[in-house]
Design an enzyme around this catalytic site. Structure first.
Site, short mmCIF file in Angstrom:
data_model
loop_
_atom_site.label_atom_id
_atom_site.label_comp_id
_atom_site.label_asym_id
_atom_site.label_seq_id
_atom_site.Cartn_x
_atom_site.Cartn_y
_atom_site.Cartn_z
N LYS A 75 0.83 -1.21 0.00
CA LYS A 75 0.00 0.00 0.00
C LYS A 75 0.86 1.27 0.00
O LYS A 75 2.06 1.22 0.29
CB LYS A 75 -0.94 -0.04 1.21
CG LYS A 75 -1.93 -1.23 1.15
CD LYS A 75 -2.94 -1.19 2.30
CE LYS A 75 -3.89 -2.39 2.22
NZ LYS A 75 -4.93 -2.34 3.29
N TYR B 104 -12.30 -2.06 -3.93
CA TYR B 104 -12.84 -2.25 -2.58
C TYR B 104 -14.38 -2.19 -2.56
O TYR B 104 -14.97 -1.91 -1.50
CB TYR B 104 -12.26 -1.21 -1.62
CG TYR B 104 -10.90 -1.58 -1.06
CD1 TYR B 104 -10.72 -2.77 -0.33
CD2 TYR B 104 -9.79 -0.76 -1.23
CE1 TYR B 104 -9.49 -3.12 0.20
CE2 TYR B 104 -8.55 -1.11 -0.70
CZ TYR B 104 -8.41 -2.29 0.02
OH TYR B 104 -7.19 -2.63 0.55
N PHE C 72 -15.51 3.21 6.78
CA PHE C 72 -14.15 3.63 6.41
C PHE C 72 -13.92 3.62 4.90
O PHE C 72 -12.81 3.89 4.44
CB PHE C 72 -13.10 2.76 7.11
CG PHE C 72 -13.24 1.27 6.86
CD1 PHE C 72 -12.77 0.69 5.69
CD2 PHE C 72 -13.81 0.45 7.82
CE1 PHE C 72 -12.89 -0.67 5.46
CE2 PHE C 72 -13.94 -0.93 7.60
CZ PHE C 72 -13.47 -1.49 6.41
N ARG D 261 -1.59 -14.25 4.32
CA ARG D 261 -2.29 -13.53 5.40
C ARG D 261 -1.57 -13.74 6.73
O ARG D 261 -1.56 -12.85 7.59
CB ARG D 261 -3.76 -13.94 5.46
CG ARG D 261 -4.53 -13.39 4.25
CD ARG D 261 -6.00 -13.67 4.30
NE ARG D 261 -6.71 -12.89 5.30
CZ ARG D 261 -7.19 -11.65 5.11
NH1 ARG D 261 -7.00 -11.02 3.97
NH2 ARG D 261 -7.84 -11.05 6.07
N ARG E 51 2.78 -6.28 8.80
CA ARG E 51 2.04 -5.15 9.38
C ARG E 51 2.65 -4.68 10.70
O ARG E 51 2.66 -3.48 10.99
CB ARG E 51 0.57 -5.52 9.53
CG ARG E 51 -0.15 -5.47 8.17
CD ARG E 51 -1.52 -6.08 8.21
NE ARG E 51 -2.30 -5.73 7.02
CZ ARG E 51 -3.43 -6.36 6.68
NH1 ARG E 51 -3.89 -7.35 7.42
NH2 ARG E 51 -4.08 -5.99 5.60
N ASN F 193 -2.14 0.14 6.59
CA ASN F 193 -1.59 -1.07 7.20
C ASN F 193 -0.68 -1.87 6.28
O ASN F 193 -0.55 -3.08 6.40
CB ASN F 193 -2.70 -1.93 7.82
CG ASN F 193 -3.70 -2.39 6.79
OD1 ASN F 193 -3.58 -2.07 5.61
ND2 ASN F 193 -4.69 -3.16 7.22
N HIS G 193 -2.09 -5.56 1.47
CA HIS G 193 -3.37 -6.26 1.26
C HIS G 193 -3.06 -7.67 0.78
O HIS G 193 -2.14 -7.87 -0.01
CB HIS G 193 -4.21 -5.55 0.18
CG HIS G 193 -5.28 -6.43 -0.38
ND1 HIS G 193 -6.50 -6.58 0.22
CD2 HIS G 193 -5.29 -7.26 -1.46
CE1 HIS G 193 -7.23 -7.46 -0.48
NE2 HIS G 193 -6.52 -7.88 -1.51
N GLU H 92 -9.41 -10.43 -7.94
CA GLU H 92 -8.45 -9.35 -7.70
C GLU H 92 -7.27 -9.43 -8.67
O GLU H 92 -6.80 -8.41 -9.18
CB GLU H 92 -7.97 -9.42 -6.25
CG GLU H 92 -9.08 -9.03 -5.27
CD GLU H 92 -8.72 -9.26 -3.81
OE1 GLU H 92 -9.59 -9.00 -2.96
OE2 GLU H 92 -7.58 -9.69 -3.51
P1 RTP Z 1 -6.95 -6.34 3.18
O1 RTP Z 1 -8.31 -6.62 2.58
O2 RTP Z 1 -6.42 -4.96 2.82
O3 RTP Z 1 -5.96 -7.42 2.94
O4 RTP Z 1 -7.11 -6.28 4.77
P2 RTP Z 1 -7.97 -7.20 5.72
O5 RTP Z 1 -8.63 -8.31 4.96
O6 RTP Z 1 -7.08 -7.55 6.87
O7 RTP Z 1 -9.06 -6.16 6.22
P3 RTP Z 1 -10.51 -5.83 5.63
O8 RTP Z 1 -11.51 -6.03 6.73
O9 RTP Z 1 -10.74 -6.54 4.33
O10 RTP Z 1 -10.40 -4.27 5.39
C1 RTP Z 1 -9.82 -3.78 4.20
C2 RTP Z 1 -8.91 -2.62 4.53
O11 RTP Z 1 -9.70 -1.54 4.99
C3 RTP Z 1 -8.95 -0.78 5.93
N1 RTP Z 1 -9.68 -0.75 7.20
N2 RTP Z 1 -9.88 0.34 7.88
N3 RTP Z 1 -10.67 2.23 9.82
C4 RTP Z 1 -10.99 0.95 10.00
O12 RTP Z 1 -11.61 0.53 10.96
C5 RTP Z 1 -10.56 0.00 8.97
N4 RTP Z 1 -10.82 -1.30 8.96
C6 RTP Z 1 -10.26 -1.77 7.84
C7 RTP Z 1 -7.61 -1.45 6.07
O13 RTP Z 1 -6.70 -0.83 5.15
C8 RTP Z 1 -7.92 -2.87 5.67
O14 RTP Z 1 -6.76 -3.53 5.26
MG MG Z 2 -9.77 -7.98 3.19
#
Ligand code: RTP
Ligand code: MG
Length: 140
Positions: free
Chosen positions: A11, A51, A59, A87, A104, A114, A117, A128
């Site tokens: 990112k 997204y 968010f 992951r 991370r 973070n 992704h 994707e």
């Molecule tokens: P990613 O999709 O980026 O691999 O991350 P992830 O599965 O661990 O998290 P996900 O729930 O899919 O959320 C996607 C991305 O959104 C941002 N985020 N911000 N402000 C917040 O509470 C919040 N929660 C998630 C993060 O950049 C997250 O990686």
């Molecule tokens: Mg995710």
């Protein structure tokens, strides 16, 4: 265990820290192979499309602004159990919860910026990967 492919984004906050190579090193040392990679900068519309699954989340707006705020490195990773393995080495979404040594923990600034992704399932990985790469770019 089947050979899988997963999709990775380094990112904008991690690219700005000049740690692309450090993150690739962690990826390669985990046994995953970088099948394809390129540096891009997404438009707002491209980030919103990527997204789209999160479009109802509070968010979503700031996440899409962040994702197009600077260049990213998008990659396709391949290996045994690649989706879960990536992951695992990424660490928890919130770096406050991420294990020592994870990408991370090392390079995230906060829950949004973070660092990386990674796809969460074979179906999302396929969607994707095809969002950013065409078949000619996936040389294995
Ligand atoms: P990613 O999709 O980026 O691999 O991350 P992830 O599965 O661990 O998290 P996900 O729930 O899919 O959320 C996607 C991305 O959104 C941002 N985020 N911000 N402000 C917040 O509470 C919040 N929660 C998630 C993060 O950049 C997250 O990686
Ligand atoms: Mg995710």
């Amino acid at each position: 265990m089947a050979i899988e492919r997963t999709f990775s984004i380094i990112k904008p906050n991690a690219v700005a820290k000049n740690v692309i190579g450090s993150i690739f090193k962690i990826i390669e040392e985990s046994g995953l192979k970088i099948v394809a990679t390129k540096k891009i900068q997404m438009t707002k519309a491209q980030a919103e499309g990527f997204y789209a699954v999160h479009s109802e989340r509070p968010f979503f707006g700031t996440l899409c602004d962040f994702m197009c705020s600077g260049p990213c490195v998008v990659s396709v990773l391949e290996g045994e159990n690649a989706i879960a393995k990536y992951r695992e080495i990424m660490g928890a979404t919130n770096p406050a919860d991420a294990a020592e040594g994870t990408i991370r923990k090392l390079y995230a600034d906060d829950i949004e910026a973070n660092a990386v992704h990674g796809s969460d399932a074979p179906e999302t990985a396929a969607v994707e990967i095809s969002y950013f790469f065409n078949a000619l770019e996936l040389v294995g």
